[in-house]
Design an enzyme around this catalytic site. Structure first.
Site, short mmCIF file in Angstrom:
data_model
loop_
_atom_site.label_atom_id
_atom_site.label_comp_id
_atom_site.label_asym_id
_atom_site.label_seq_id
_atom_site.Cartn_x
_atom_site.Cartn_y
_atom_site.Cartn_z
N GLY A 199 10.27 30.32 -10.86
CA GLY A 199 9.93 29.72 -12.14
C GLY A 199 8.66 28.90 -12.13
O GLY A 199 8.22 28.43 -13.18
N CYS A 200 8.04 28.73 -10.95
CA CYS A 200 6.83 27.91 -10.85
C CYS A 200 5.60 28.74 -11.21
O CYS A 200 5.58 29.96 -11.05
CB CYS A 200 6.70 27.35 -9.44
SG CYS A 200 8.06 26.26 -8.97
N GLY A 224 -3.94 27.30 -9.61
CA GLY A 224 -5.20 27.34 -8.90
C GLY A 224 -5.02 27.79 -7.47
O GLY A 224 -3.91 27.82 -6.94
N ILE A 226 -6.87 27.16 -3.65
CA ILE A 226 -7.83 26.42 -2.84
C ILE A 226 -7.76 26.98 -1.43
O ILE A 226 -6.75 26.84 -0.74
CB ILE A 226 -7.52 24.91 -2.81
CG1 ILE A 226 -7.37 24.38 -4.24
CG2 ILE A 226 -8.59 24.16 -2.07
CD1 ILE A 226 -6.97 22.93 -4.30
N ASP A 235 -7.06 22.87 16.34
CA ASP A 235 -8.33 23.11 15.64
C ASP A 235 -8.55 22.09 14.52
O ASP A 235 -9.03 22.43 13.44
CB ASP A 235 -8.39 24.52 15.08
CG ASP A 235 -7.26 24.80 14.08
OD1 ASP A 235 -6.37 23.94 13.95
OD2 ASP A 235 -7.28 25.86 13.44
#
Length: 544
Positions: A152-153, A157, A159, A407
């Site tokens: 449901g999300c 965006g 990144i 890293d």
């Protein structure tokens, strides 16, 4: 012929054949109906066995990631049994072949669980202290959630390689990062889900599918530390000379093309990084309060200490100009009283330094300067000291729980709204193959031993820590001041104006041999905290 006629006694000379024939035909008709009903039931069963098996396998995956191996083994076994019973009566040939492949896969995983966990536990009685993923971290397993909760999300965006997702119920945003699962589980690499780590983004939940593990992470709104330091406004208020329009444009070009340039928050945009950078550079109107305080302090000198950063009256701002460079171990002249700055190289020089990485040839022994490079920023040592202390506490907690970063690089340093460091989330999963960023290796953020054949220790993270501090303190990346790489005989190049405690800290951290680095070995973190560079840090206050 009616049934009544059949029930009548036969007349003289008549045979009962018509009645028997009718009864036989009725029986055949009923048998045909039974066969049709039975066939329909079998079709339903063929369809249902895949649903039943999927339910068992889903439970097995959840228990597997939660390290409840006995329950996972039982669910795998139940799922395989259902598939075996159903595949023999499934009329679809292609589906039968696909099911057989799944059966082989699930049997292999069940065998791995038994050999790696159940057999050892049942045979020798494993202690709960044999690994960080055993009973010590049992409460964190409550974070495991059903994958259906993600459906449901809405993705708002992308990144780098993570997604910014909005929860429709609350309207808030969070980060989702996917980790690909490998079919072969390492016996040596335990699952470690760190919790309670100060100055690190929080894992809120995680979801498990057949091929991936999805991490539901806290969304740190402040963006990366480097994005703030490289922003145009920070160039202006840090005291760097703006110069001509051409010089300013060149600096902006170098900034935009640098490794630390953050990604734009636009849907569908994909980049190569494998960590979790957040927002694009902010203007002065949206800077965190800590950096706003520093901007005001630069504009109007004041004796009032910052609310976030510790005050050190003896420190000098980092990034000041120098007439020569001292090698590690040499004495330092007094810091200049005026704000002069290095002359930064052009974009081609910066990109060239980033592209070379670790070369085989050592830098010239007669090298007397860091080139004609200009510092990317100018920070007060107290600011760097505060961030360094917060990073140290985060790394200490990760190491205590058995996690190595390997890293650690600028993409992993976020800045919250209060101006505090937040590391991106680090963990370890037995079914996820650890990967090290090649860019971090090339740019000297990863230790020299990373990628080699020797076993890694906590010392590799202390190199990364030193490399980041080098850049924060000097304004230049370690790879930029050492373009030929870093070898056992390489001498660390340090600016003349750097304070003696800062120079000492960098020298002890950036040792080629892991065992010689400050922080390595037993009690290494305590020795690191006791270094004179951190003399003004109140560790108990930071932990509170």
């Amino acid at each position: 012929m009616s049934l009544v006629a059949c029930e009548c006694p036969p007349g003289p000379g008549l045979e009962p054949e018509p009645c028997s024939r009718a009864r036989s035909q009725a029986c055949m008709y009923l048998e045909q109906i039974r066969n049709r009903v039975a066939t329909g039931t079998a079709d339903v069963t063929k369809r249902d066995y895949l649903v039943d098996a999927a339910t068992q396998i889903h439970l097995a995956l959840e228990r597997d990631v939660s390290e409840d191996y006995e329950a996972a083994f039982n669910h795998y076994q139940n799922g395989v049994d259902v598939l075996l019973r159903g595949v023999h009566v499934d009329p679809n040939k292609e589906r039968r072949e696909a099911v057989k492949l799944k059966i082989t896969k699930y049997l292999r995983r069940a065998e791995e669980i038994f050999n790696c966990h159940l057999q050892r536990t049942l045979g020798s009685g494993a202690s709960p202290n044999t690994g960080f993923s055993s009973l010590r971290l049992r409460p964190i397993r409550t974070l495991s959630s059903a994958l259906e909760q993600l459906k449901g999300c809405r993705v708002v965006g992308i990144i780098k390689k993570v997604q910014v997702v909005q929860d429709p119920a609350t309207g808030g945003t969070f980060i989702v990062k996917s980790l690909p699962r490998c079919h072969m589980v390492s016996r040596e690499r335990l699952t470690i889900i760190p919790h309670g780590v100060p100055y690190m983004t929080k894992l809120l939940r995680y979801f498990v599918s057949e091929d991936s593990i999805f991490l539901h992470l806290e969304h740190v709104q402040g963006g990366t530390l480097w994005s703030h330091l490289l922003s145009q406004d920070h160039f202006q208020y840090s005291g760097l000379n703006s110069g001509s329009v051409q010089e300013k444009s060149q600096a902006q070009l170098s900034t935009r093309l640098s490794l630390m340039t953050p990604a734009e928050l636009t849907p569908g945009h994909t980049l190569r990084q494998n960590r979790i950078p957040m927002e694009p550079p902010r203007t002065s109107q949206s800077l965190p309060p800590a950096l706003q305080l520093q901007k005001e302090a630069d504009a109007e000198p004041s004796s009032r200490p910052s609310a976030v950063f510790s005050s050190d009256p003896t420190e000098a701002p980092c990034g000041h100009s120098h007439s020569q460079v001292r090698r590690a171990g040499q004495s330092s002249n007094p810091a200049p009283t005026q704000r002069l700055h290095w002359v930064r190289e052009g974009a081609d020089r910066v990109l060239g330094a980033y592209g070379r990485g670790r070369g085989r040839n050592p830098p010239s022994a007669n090298r007397a300067s860091l080139g004609s490079g200009r510092a990317a920023w100018s920070l007060r040592e107290g600011q760097v000291k505060q961030w360094a202390a917060e990073m140290l506490l985060a790394l200490e907690a990760l190491h205590q729980q058995g996690v190595l970063c390997r890293d650690l690089n600028p993409q992993n340093l976020l800045l919250d709204q209060a101006g505090h460091i937040q590391l991106t989330y680090f963990g370890q999963w037995s079914e996820v193959e650890p990967r090290c960023s090649q860019e971090a290796v090339d740019c000297l953020y990863s230790a020299p031993e990373v990628g080699g054949i020797s076993e890694l220790t906590e010392a590799c993270d202390w190199w990364s820590y030193g490399s980041l501090l080098y850049e924060l303190l000097t304004g230049m990346a370690l790879s930029q001041s050492h373009p030929s790489g870093f070898q056992a005989h390489t001498q660390l190049q340090l600016p003349e104006w750097l304070s003696h405690p800062a120079a000492s800290l960098l020298t002890e951290l950036l040792q080629f041999e892991p065992q010689r680095r400050l922080g390595a070995g037993g009690g290494g973190t305590s020795r690191l905290k006791s270094h004179p560079f951190f003399s003004t840090i109140q560790w108990s206050r930071l932990m509170g």
